[in-house]
Design a protein around this motif. Structure first.
Motif, PDB file in Angstrom:
ATOM      1  N   GLU A 175      80.955  50.578  26.192  1.00 21.81           N
ATOM      2  CA  GLU A 175      81.070  52.026  26.368  1.00 21.81           C
ATOM      3  C   GLU A 175      80.748  52.423  27.808  1.00 21.81           C
ATOM      4  OE1 GLU A 175      82.189  54.282  24.265  1.00 21.81           O
ATOM      5  OE2 GLU A 175      82.557  52.754  22.731  1.00 21.81           O
ATOM      6  N   VAL A 176      79.765  51.747  28.420  1.00 16.44           N
ATOM      7  CA  VAL A 176      79.432  52.025  29.819  1.00 16.44           C
ATOM      8  C   VAL A 176      80.602  51.666  30.721  1.00 16.44           C
ATOM      9  CG1 VAL A 176      77.953  51.329  31.748  1.00 16.44           C
ATOM     10  CG2 VAL A 176      76.949  51.803  29.508  1.00 16.44           C
ATOM     11  N   ARG A 177      81.229  50.517  30.472  1.00 16.26           N
ATOM     12  CA  ARG A 177      82.379  50.115  31.280  1.00 16.26           C
ATOM     13  C   ARG A 177      83.547  51.076  31.098  1.00 16.26           C
ATOM     14  NH1 ARG A 177      80.591  44.735  29.945  1.00 16.26           N
ATOM     15  NH2 ARG A 177      81.911  44.682  28.087  1.00 16.26           N
ATOM     16  N   ILE A 178      83.727  51.592  29.882  1.00 18.75           N
ATOM     17  CA  ILE A 178      84.795  52.564  29.629  1.00 18.75           C
ATOM     18  C   ILE A 178      84.570  53.832  30.450  1.00 18.75           C
ATOM     19  CG2 ILE A 178      85.752  54.118  27.885  1.00 18.75           C
ATOM     20  CD1 ILE A 178      85.480  51.883  25.862  1.00 18.75           C
ATOM     21  N   ARG A 179      83.319  54.317  30.477  1.00 19.70           N
ATOM     22  CA  ARG A 179      83.018  55.515  31.257  1.00 19.70           C
ATOM     23  C   ARG A 179      83.192  55.265  32.750  1.00 19.70           C
ATOM     24  NH1 ARG A 179      78.845  56.059  27.293  1.00 19.70           N
ATOM     25  NH2 ARG A 179      77.336  55.070  28.683  1.00 19.70           N
ATOM     26  N   GLU A 180      82.797  54.077  33.223  1.00 21.43           N
ATOM     27  CA  GLU A 180      82.969  53.763  34.643  1.00 21.43           C
ATOM     28  C   GLU A 180      84.442  53.720  35.021  1.00 21.43           C
ATOM     29  OE1 GLU A 180      80.933  50.091  35.046  1.00 21.43           O
ATOM     30  OE2 GLU A 180      78.933  51.007  35.294  1.00 21.43           O
ATOM     31  N   ARG A 181      85.244  53.088  34.182  1.00 18.53           N
ATOM     32  CA  ARG A 181      86.679  53.019  34.467  1.00 18.53           C
ATOM     33  C   ARG A 181      87.321  54.397  34.378  1.00 18.53           C
ATOM     34  NH1 ARG A 181      88.614  48.002  35.011  1.00 18.53           N
ATOM     35  NH2 ARG A 181      87.362  46.237  34.221  1.00 18.53           N
ATOM     36  N   ALA A 182      86.825  55.237  33.470  1.00 18.91           N
ATOM     37  CA  ALA A 182      87.351  56.601  33.378  1.00 18.91           C
ATOM     38  C   ALA A 182      87.059  57.375  34.664  1.00 18.91           C
ATOM     39  CB  ALA A 182      86.757  57.307  32.169  1.00 18.91           C
TER      40      ALA A 182
END
Length: 250
Positions: A175-182
């Motif tokens: 989820e952290v990686r998803i937010r960073e990529r977003a």
């Protein structure tokens, strides 16, 4: 116990009836409003190209060629675009590219609504998220082609559970990686808007130099590719630094 066994058999029968083998392609054409808007844009382009005093012939030919290539790409994307779901995973097909994901490489399937799409036909799109946080758009799996895309994706989650070999649980690290990529994606989108503004300014300057036929025409040709690319690189860096200083929300 007997009732529970019957319920499980009923769920299995439902899964077998719907099946995991599904294909999503274009079922509905674009709306009338979108078709009219497209006709207006194309008509204005044709009118500008037909004017003898608009731009020189060689530049007009280049503009027509670029518009033709864009039209071919759009036609192929509509005709060939599709999302296929099967026991092995998910695959997408665009105008020229085919991508495949195995179920164990897929972290989640999510329907997301973009507030900026309020005036468009498609308001909610489905995205596939990989285990490293990358996402990919699933063509035609949206609220324009399907009457209830949320129910369809929920049913896909259920039908794919047995093939995926794991539950659809949320993992904090992913989820952290998803937010960073977003955040990085938003930075690229904002930088692209800025680069387009610079490009339009460079095109205007080029047209002006061609019209007045002064000595700055060569400079305009160098500005046309160089200025937008430079602006994009600088703006991406700026927006990424800005987003990195903003605290992430769970």
């Amino acid at each position: 116990m007997g009732g529970d066994d019957e319920d499980e058999r009923d769920e299995d029968d439902h899964d077998d009836e719907r099946g995991i083998e599904r294909e999503y392609s274009r079922r509905r054409k674009m709306s009338r409003g979108r078709f009219v808007a497209l006709c207006i844009v194309q008509g204005n382009f044709a009118l500008q190209m037909a004017r003898p005093d608009s731009i020189p012939g060689r530049y007009r030919l280049l503009a027509v060629a670029l518009m033709a290539l864009l039209g071919v790409w759009a036609l192929l994307a509509v005709r060939r675009g599709r999302t296929t779901v099967g026991a092995d995973g998910v695959s997408t097909r665009g105008a020229f590219r085919v991508r495949r994901w195995a179920w164990h490489d897929i972290y989640d399937l999510r329907v997301e609504t973009d507030p900026r799409r309020r005036s468009t036909d498609v308001k909610s799109l489905t995205y596939l998220y990989e285990n490293d946080g990358r996402r990919a758009h699933l063509p035609h799996l949206d609220d324009w082609q399907l009457p209830d895309v949320w129910a369809e994706v929920a049913d896909l989650h259920t039908a794919a559970a047995r093939h995926r070999g794991m539950t659809w649980e949320r993992r904090p690290a992913t989820e952290v990686r998803i937010r960073e990529r977003a955040a990085h994606r938003k930075a690229r989108e904002r930088a692209a808007v800025g680069a387009m503004l610079v490009l339009f300014t460079a095109i205007g300057y080029l047209v002006w130099t061609v019209t007045v036929d002064d000595g700055h025409r060569l400079l305009a040709f160098f500005l046309l590719p160089g200025a937008p690319l430079t602006a994009y690189a600088l703006l991406v860096t700026f927006f990424r630094l800005r987003s990195s200083r903003t605290p992430a929300h769970a």
